[in-house]
Design a protein around this motif. Sequence first.
Motif, PDB file in Angstrom:
ATOM      1  N   GLN A 189      -3.159  -2.918  -0.598  1.00 38.72           N
ATOM      2  CA  GLN A 189      -3.775  -4.158  -0.157  1.00 38.72           C
ATOM      3  C   GLN A 189      -5.250  -3.958   0.123  1.00 38.72           C
ATOM      4  OE1 GLN A 189      -1.510  -5.539   3.159  1.00 38.72           O
ATOM      5  NE2 GLN A 189       0.243  -6.103   1.914  1.00 38.72           N
ATOM      6  N   ASP A 190      -5.994  -5.053   0.022  1.00 37.41           N
ATOM      7  CA  ASP A 190      -7.441  -5.015   0.203  1.00 37.41           C
ATOM      8  C   ASP A 190      -7.822  -4.622   1.629  1.00 37.41           C
ATOM      9  OD1 ASP A 190     -10.030  -5.348  -0.901  1.00 37.41           O
ATOM     10  OD2 ASP A 190     -10.213  -7.239   0.202  1.00 37.41           O
ATOM     11  N   GLU A 191      -7.017  -5.020   2.613  1.00 36.50           N
ATOM     12  CA  GLU A 191      -7.329  -4.683   4.005  1.00 36.50           C
ATOM     13  C   GLU A 191      -7.298  -3.171   4.222  1.00 36.50           C
ATOM     14  OE1 GLU A 191      -4.625  -6.911   3.429  1.00 36.50           O
ATOM     15  OE2 GLU A 191      -5.981  -8.624   3.498  1.00 36.50           O
ATOM     16  N   ASP A 192      -6.319  -2.503   3.595  1.00 39.66           N
ATOM     17  CA  ASP A 192      -6.218  -1.047   3.732  1.00 39.66           C
ATOM     18  C   ASP A 192      -7.367  -0.343   3.012  1.00 39.66           C
ATOM     19  OD1 ASP A 192      -3.867  -1.300   5.217  1.00 39.66           O
ATOM     20  OD2 ASP A 192      -2.670  -1.430   3.393  1.00 39.66           O
ATOM     21  N   LEU A 193      -7.785  -0.906   1.880  1.00 40.81           N
ATOM     22  CA  LEU A 193      -8.935  -0.359   1.163  1.00 40.81           C
ATOM     23  C   LEU A 193     -10.195  -0.496   2.007  1.00 40.81           C
ATOM     24  CD1 LEU A 193     -10.096   0.745  -1.548  1.00 40.81           C
ATOM     25  CD2 LEU A 193     -10.515  -1.630  -2.154  1.00 40.81           C
ATOM     26  N   GLN A 194     -10.365  -1.651   2.653  1.00 40.14           N
ATOM     27  CA  GLN A 194     -11.531  -1.871   3.514  1.00 40.14           C
ATOM     28  C   GLN A 194     -11.528  -0.887   4.683  1.00 40.14           C
ATOM     29  OE1 GLN A 194     -14.028  -3.941   2.913  1.00 40.14           O
ATOM     30  NE2 GLN A 194     -13.097  -4.856   1.110  1.00 40.14           N
ATOM     31  N   THR A 204       0.837  -1.191   0.000  1.00 37.33           N
ATOM     32  CA  THR A 204       0.000   0.000   0.000  1.00 37.33           C
ATOM     33  C   THR A 204       0.872   1.241   0.000  1.00 37.33           C
ATOM     34  OG1 THR A 204      -1.671  -1.206   1.233  1.00 37.33           O
ATOM     35  CG2 THR A 204      -1.849   1.190   1.216  1.00 37.33           C
ATOM     36  N   LEU A 205       0.583   2.136  -0.926  1.00 38.98           N
ATOM     37  CA  LEU A 205       1.317   3.393  -0.994  1.00 38.98           C
ATOM     38  C   LEU A 205       0.902   4.281   0.168  1.00 38.98           C
ATOM     39  CD1 LEU A 205       1.017   4.242  -4.799  1.00 38.98           C
ATOM     40  CD2 LEU A 205       3.008   3.353  -3.602  1.00 38.98           C
ATOM     41  N   PRO A 206       1.810   5.133   0.652  1.00 38.46           N
ATOM     42  CA  PRO A 206       1.415   6.078   1.702  1.00 38.46           C
ATOM     43  C   PRO A 206       0.380   7.067   1.162  1.00 38.46           C
ATOM     44  CG  PRO A 206       3.723   6.376   1.070  1.00 38.46           C
ATOM     45  CD  PRO A 206       3.221   5.211   0.319  1.00 38.46           C
ATOM     46  N   PRO A 207      -0.411   7.669   2.052  1.00 39.23           N
ATOM     47  CA  PRO A 207      -1.478   8.574   1.599  1.00 39.23           C
ATOM     48  C   PRO A 207      -0.995   9.706   0.689  1.00 39.23           C
ATOM     49  CG  PRO A 207      -1.742   8.114   3.927  1.00 39.23           C
ATOM     50  CD  PRO A 207      -0.450   7.478   3.501  1.00 39.23           C
ATOM     51  N   GLN A 208       0.216  10.214   0.899  1.00 36.43           N
ATOM     52  CA  GLN A 208       0.707  11.322   0.088  1.00 36.43           C
ATOM     53  C   GLN A 208       0.932  10.910  -1.367  1.00 36.43           C
ATOM     54  OE1 GLN A 208       2.398  10.172   2.819  1.00 36.43           O
ATOM     55  NE2 GLN A 208       1.676  11.639   4.339  1.00 36.43           N
ATOM     56  N   GLN A 209       1.127   9.620  -1.617  1.00 31.14           N
ATOM     57  CA  GLN A 209       1.401   9.141  -2.971  1.00 31.14           C
ATOM     58  C   GLN A 209       0.171   8.573  -3.664  1.00 31.14           C
ATOM     59  OE1 GLN A 209       4.644   6.400  -2.759  1.00 31.14           O
ATOM     60  NE2 GLN A 209       6.107   7.937  -2.083  1.00 31.14           N
ATOM     61  N   GLN A 210      -0.942   8.465  -2.953  1.00 36.71           N
ATOM     62  CA  GLN A 210      -2.175   7.957  -3.547  1.00 36.71           C
ATOM     63  C   GLN A 210      -2.823   9.066  -4.378  1.00 36.71           C
ATOM     64  OE1 GLN A 210      -3.532   4.913  -3.341  1.00 36.71           O
ATOM     65  NE2 GLN A 210      -2.572   3.975  -1.570  1.00 36.71           N
ATOM     66  N   ASN A 211      -3.231   8.749  -5.589  1.00 40.25           N
ATOM     67  CA  ASN A 211      -3.948   9.700  -6.435  1.00 40.25           C
ATOM     68  C   ASN A 211      -5.388   9.224  -6.560  1.00 40.25           C
ATOM     69  OD1 ASN A 211      -1.784  11.441  -7.018  1.00 40.25           O
ATOM     70  ND2 ASN A 211      -1.011   9.983  -8.520  1.00 40.25           N
ATOM     71  N   LEU A 212      -6.241   9.701  -5.665  1.00 38.64           N
ATOM     72  CA  LEU A 212      -7.623   9.260  -5.636  1.00 38.64           C
ATOM     73  C   LEU A 212      -8.497  10.223  -6.416  1.00 38.64           C
ATOM     74  CD1 LEU A 212      -7.890   8.245  -1.875  1.00 38.64           C
ATOM     75  CD2 LEU A 212      -7.302   6.822  -3.823  1.00 38.64           C
TER      76      LEU A 212
END
Length: 114
Positions: A62-67, A31-39
């Motif tokens: 990972q799916d767990e972090d998405l959940q 899982t990428l850190p929040p600063q690198q996520q492009n949502l």
Amino acid sequence: MKSKNNRREGVVYSTNPDFEYQDNTEETAATLPPQQQNLRVQLDKKSRGGKQVTLVTGFVGQDEDLQTLGKLLKTKCAVGGNAKDGEIIIQGDFRDKVMAVLLEKGYKAKKAGG
């Protein structure tokens, strides 16, 4: 018991003494850190019987972090929803509230669509 996903497809028997079977298992992406996520946050109502949903796409990890993120957003908006396949679906039009929560948590998020 063996699960169906552990089957060795295509290999029945090998006479080669040095043969090593290689699985086709995929390594889960970290899982990428929040600063690198492009949502991307958008309003969607296709294939939903005319109901509006807020759709958050672009999550890498990972799916767990998405959940976990999906549960946080559903709790903050006090509505139902779903999180799977890299998408989070929040029932109703909560784009502004979802954007505020994502930015507060340090994610890079943009509104997409109209």
